[in-house]
Motif scaffolding. Structure first.
Motif, short mmCIF file in Angstrom:
data_model
loop_
_atom_site.label_atom_id
_atom_site.label_comp_id
_atom_site.label_asym_id
_atom_site.label_seq_id
_atom_site.Cartn_x
_atom_site.Cartn_y
_atom_site.Cartn_z
N ASP A 98 0.82 -1.21 0.00
CA ASP A 98 0.00 0.00 0.00
C ASP A 98 0.86 1.26 0.00
O ASP A 98 0.48 2.28 -0.58
CB ASP A 98 -0.93 0.01 1.22
CG ASP A 98 -2.04 -1.01 1.10
OD1 ASP A 98 -2.65 -1.35 2.13
OD2 ASP A 98 -2.30 -1.47 -0.04
N SER A 99 1.99 1.19 0.63
CA SER A 99 2.86 2.36 0.78
C SER A 99 3.46 2.84 -0.54
O SER A 99 3.90 3.99 -0.64
CB SER A 99 3.98 2.07 1.77
OG SER A 99 4.75 0.96 1.33
N VAL A 100 3.48 1.98 -1.56
CA VAL A 100 4.09 2.36 -2.84
C VAL A 100 3.10 2.35 -3.99
O VAL A 100 3.43 2.77 -5.11
CB VAL A 100 5.29 1.45 -3.19
CG1 VAL A 100 6.29 1.42 -2.03
CG2 VAL A 100 4.84 0.05 -3.57
N LYS A 147 9.75 9.35 -1.63
CA LYS A 147 9.66 10.04 -0.35
C LYS A 147 10.84 9.63 0.52
O LYS A 147 11.41 8.56 0.31
CB LYS A 147 8.36 9.66 0.36
CG LYS A 147 7.10 9.90 -0.45
CD LYS A 147 5.88 9.35 0.29
CE LYS A 147 4.61 9.55 -0.53
NZ LYS A 147 3.43 9.00 0.17
N GLU A 180 10.84 8.33 3.30
CA GLU A 180 10.57 7.02 3.91
C GLU A 180 10.78 5.86 2.94
O GLU A 180 10.68 4.69 3.35
CB GLU A 180 9.15 6.97 4.48
CG GLU A 180 8.05 7.43 3.52
CD GLU A 180 7.67 8.88 3.73
OE1 GLU A 180 8.57 9.74 3.89
OE2 GLU A 180 6.45 9.16 3.72
N ASP A 181 11.06 6.14 1.68
CA ASP A 181 11.42 5.08 0.75
C ASP A 181 12.90 4.71 0.86
O ASP A 181 13.35 3.76 0.22
CB ASP A 181 11.14 5.52 -0.70
CG ASP A 181 9.66 5.69 -0.99
OD1 ASP A 181 9.31 6.63 -1.73
OD2 ASP A 181 8.85 4.88 -0.47
#
Length: 119
Positions: A62-64, A87, A89-90
């Motif tokens: 979901d985060s990507v 981002k 956080e990546d």
């Protein structure tokens, strides 16, 4: 044995793009699903994306989702990860991985490539 070698990591500014590539060699006829997993500093390894041998089944964390695209080329024996709108956080070490059966767990792993996203 199957060897997976990643390339394309590096430093990128937030909002930018980066493309990772993974080349497979060796007993590649035993490779089915392929994907990418990442490990951020001080955290556990987490799933990023996965693609079936045919390319018809694709899954994303979901985060990507909506930012990353996984692309497979069986003729070239490569699987790429197109990373857009990155981002901070990546930031992580990204590992290429492959499964030895359809829907199976990843059993082959690359050495990893570092991706650093600056704010």
């Amino acid at each position: 044995q199957v060897q997976l070698v990643e390339s394309g990591g590096g430093l990128v500014q937030a909002g930018g793009s980066l493309r990772l590539s993974c080349a497979a060699s060796g007993r590649t006829f035993s490779v089915y699903d392929m994907g990418w997993v990442r490990r951020a500093p001080g955290k556990e390894r987490v799933f990023v994306a996965r693609i079936s041998w045919s390319g018809e089944e694709i899954y994303y964390a979901d985060s990507v989702k909506g930012r990353f695209t996984i692309i497979r080329d069986n003729a070239k024996k490569t699987v790429d990860l197109e990373m857009n709108s990155v981002k901070p956080e990546d930031t992580a070490v990204y590992y290429c991985a492959a499964a030895a059966r359809v829907g199976g767990g990843f059993v082959y792993w690359g050495q990893g490539t570092q991706v650093t996203v600056s704010a």
